[in-house]
Design an enzyme around this catalytic site. Structure first.
Site, mmCIF file in Angstrom:
data_model
loop_
_atom_site.group_PDB
_atom_site.id
_atom_site.type_symbol
_atom_site.label_atom_id
_atom_site.label_comp_id
_atom_site.label_asym_id
_atom_site.label_seq_id
_atom_site.Cartn_x
_atom_site.Cartn_y
_atom_site.Cartn_z
ATOM 1 N N GLU A 127 0.787 -1.273 0.032
ATOM 2 C CA GLU A 127 -0.039 0.247 0.046
ATOM 3 C C GLU A 127 0.955 1.320 0.062
ATOM 4 O O GLU A 127 0.555 2.344 0.703
ATOM 5 C CB GLU A 127 -0.924 -0.035 1.329
ATOM 6 C CG GLU A 127 -1.766 -1.238 1.217
ATOM 7 C CD GLU A 127 -2.976 -1.107 2.374
ATOM 8 O OE1 GLU A 127 -2.820 -0.361 3.277
ATOM 9 O OE2 GLU A 127 -3.739 -1.808 2.213
ATOM 10 N N ASN A 169 2.396 -5.062 -3.124
ATOM 11 C CA ASN A 169 0.834 -5.632 -2.867
ATOM 12 C C ASN A 169 -0.109 -4.303 -2.567
ATOM 13 O O ASN A 169 0.881 -3.349 -1.958
ATOM 14 C CB ASN A 169 0.761 -6.526 -1.601
ATOM 15 C CG ASN A 169 -0.623 -7.110 -1.537
ATOM 16 O OD1 ASN A 169 -1.006 -7.626 -2.412
ATOM 17 N ND2 ASN A 169 -1.317 -6.720 -0.252
ATOM 18 N N HIS A 206 -10.366 -6.051 -2.666
ATOM 19 C CA HIS A 206 -11.373 -5.923 -1.803
ATOM 20 C C HIS A 206 -12.514 -5.240 -2.536
ATOM 21 O O HIS A 206 -12.458 -4.002 -2.498
ATOM 22 C CB HIS A 206 -11.090 -5.204 -0.674
ATOM 23 C CG HIS A 206 -9.772 -5.700 0.267
ATOM 24 N ND1 HIS A 206 -10.098 -7.007 0.946
ATOM 25 C CD2 HIS A 206 -8.637 -5.554 0.620
ATOM 26 C CE1 HIS A 206 -9.025 -7.459 1.707
ATOM 27 N NE2 HIS A 206 -8.102 -6.431 1.445
ATOM 28 N N GLU A 235 -6.108 -10.819 -1.324
ATOM 29 C CA GLU A 235 -6.990 -10.623 -0.265
ATOM 30 C C GLU A 235 -8.493 -10.518 -0.452
ATOM 31 O O GLU A 235 -9.194 -9.671 -0.022
ATOM 32 C CB GLU A 235 -6.594 -9.037 0.420
ATOM 33 C CG GLU A 235 -5.074 -9.149 0.900
ATOM 34 C CD GLU A 235 -4.710 -8.038 1.520
ATOM 35 O OE1 GLU A 235 -5.533 -7.283 2.112
ATOM 36 O OE2 GLU A 235 -3.600 -7.570 1.858
ATOM 37 N N ASP A 237 -12.120 -10.396 -1.491
ATOM 38 C CA ASP A 237 -13.404 -10.782 -0.907
ATOM 39 C C ASP A 237 -14.211 -9.556 -1.413
ATOM 40 O O ASP A 237 -13.858 -8.484 -2.278
ATOM 41 C CB ASP A 237 -13.451 -10.034 0.880
ATOM 42 C CG ASP A 237 -12.859 -8.912 1.242
ATOM 43 O OD1 ASP A 237 -12.688 -7.867 0.380
ATOM 44 O OD2 ASP A 237 -12.711 -8.892 2.364
HETATM 45 C C1 XIL Z 1 -6.694 -6.311 8.086
HETATM 46 C C2 XIL Z 1 -7.160 -7.475 8.896
HETATM 47 O O1 XIL Z 1 -7.896 -8.231 8.029
HETATM 48 C C3 XIL Z 1 -7.777 -6.868 10.260
HETATM 49 O O2 XIL Z 1 -7.946 -8.068 11.163
HETATM 50 C C4 XIL Z 1 -6.929 -5.932 10.772
HETATM 51 O O3 XIL Z 1 -7.755 -5.170 11.828
HETATM 52 C C5 XIL Z 1 -6.532 -4.805 9.870
HETATM 53 O O4 XIL Z 1 -5.990 -5.419 8.717
HETATM 54 N N1 XIL Z 1 -5.357 -4.501 3.375
HETATM 55 C C6 XIL Z 1 -4.263 -5.426 3.932
HETATM 56 C C7 XIL Z 1 -4.540 -6.216 5.038
HETATM 57 O O5 XIL Z 1 -2.952 -5.525 3.317
HETATM 58 O O6 XIL Z 1 -3.327 -6.299 5.764
HETATM 59 C C8 XIL Z 1 -5.824 -5.901 6.051
HETATM 60 O O7 XIL Z 1 -6.110 -6.638 6.867
HETATM 61 C C9 XIL Z 1 -6.923 -5.570 5.105
HETATM 62 C C10 XIL Z 1 -6.364 -4.444 4.046
#
Ligand code: XIL
Length: 302
Positions: A127, A169, A206, A235, A237
């Site tokens: 990020e 990432n 996401h 990641e 969802d």
């Molecule tokens: C999130 C986790 O799922 C949570 O449990 C935590 O509180 C915050 O982080 N991008 C990422 C992940 O790279 O590490 C994040 O994970 C979600 C967004």
């Protein structure tokens, strides 16, 4: 009975899930994990605040529980994440300049060395680009140490674990038209042209109604792959339910399968109740561990 992992393996890919160490005593959770997935990512346990809570003092216990479970079960591990502006321990949040740069590189070297040989892919940097139309780097304490902090982190990771794939990432990099996508693309292009060690780009993926699966997802993944890196959906969802959610999951899976160098997909949790999202039902299994329409949408595309 077919599984996500077995179906993905048929095309040489992995299918992973984010895992929380404290849920490894939940038999429903572990049953689905062991059956359906052949890759794991620690949801929080390999972040900087978890592994180096005090400067120079490393705590690997919870991360090791996940890594050891994965190794015992024959699953790959994605390492997440070595350098990030978020989930930094307080001591690091308070640092700046060359002291922070050295501390960051020390963290990368220590953690990547500790896990040398056990990690399939590391999210070396997470990020680092700003949202919106600027195409700029995100302002952070790490960015303020100098624009070259990202390549310095990649070089340190390569030296510490030469066989791990090293990924950049990020999120909101799925739509090819977005400035953030273009900016990350130019960085990867620059790294490849100058020999900075980078092997893969992770797309967090996401998705929700405000940030839907783009129609040009396949184009984005293919364009990055054409730079000479693997691409991974890291990641995933998708907010929603029923057939419309299943269709979106099918579309993301198809976009990956259409790109030779899209080597795997990770969903960010197992059951809806495991999701980091405060509300909604964004995952492949319901609260009881049952397979949702979204699960079958993925399976039809794999
Ligand atoms: C999130 C986790 O799922 C949570 O449990 C935590 O509180 C915050 O982080 N991008 C990422 C992940 O790279 O590490 C994040 O994970 C979600 C967004």
């Amino acid at each position: 009975q077919d599984t996500l992992a077995a179906a993905a393996e048929r095309t040489g890919r992995y299918f992973g899930a984010a895992v929380a160490a404290h849920k490894l005593s939940d038999s429903t959770y572990v049953g689905i994990l062991n059956r359906e997935f052949n890759s794991v990512t620690a949801e929080n346990e390999m972040k900087i605040d978890a592994l180096e809570p005090q400067q120079g003092q490393f705590t690997y216990g919870n991360a090791d529980r996940i890594v050891n479970h994965a190794i015992q079960q024959g699953k790959d591990v994605r390492g997440h994440t070595l350098a990030w502006h978020s989930q930094q321990p307080q001591w690091m949040q308070n640092m700046s300049g060359s002291a922070l740069r050295q501390a960051m590189l020390h963290h990368v070297t220590q953690v990547a060395s500790y896990y040398r040989g056990k990690i399939h892919s590391w999210d070396v940097v997470n990020e680092a680009f700003a949202d919106g139309n600027s195409g700029a780097r995100r302002d952070s304490n790490l960015q303020r140490t100098g624009d070259d902090w990202i390549e310095a982190a990649f070089r340190a990771a390569r030296a510490a674990d030469p066989n791990a794939k090293l990924c950049y990432n990020d999120y909101n990099t799925d739509n090819w038209q977005h400035a953030k996508t273009q900016a990350v693309y130019r960085m990867v292009q620059d790294f490849k042209s100058r020999g900075v060690p980078i092997d893969c780009v992770g797309f967090q993926a996401h998705f929700n109604s405000g940030n839907p699966v783009p129609n040009n997802y396949h184009t984005t993944l293919q364009n990055f792959a054409d730079l000479g890196v693997d691409v991974q959906i890291t990641e995933l969802d998708i907010e929603g339910s029923g057939n419309s959610q299943a269709e979106q999951y099918r579309g993301v899976t198809q976009a990956c399968l259409a790109v030779t160098r899209c080597t795997g997909i990770t969903v960010w949790g197992i059951r809806d109740s495991d999701s980091w999202r405060a509300s909604g039902t964004p995952l492949l299994f319901d609260d009881n561990g049952g397979k949702k329409a979204a699960y079958y949408g993925v399976m039809e595309a794999l």
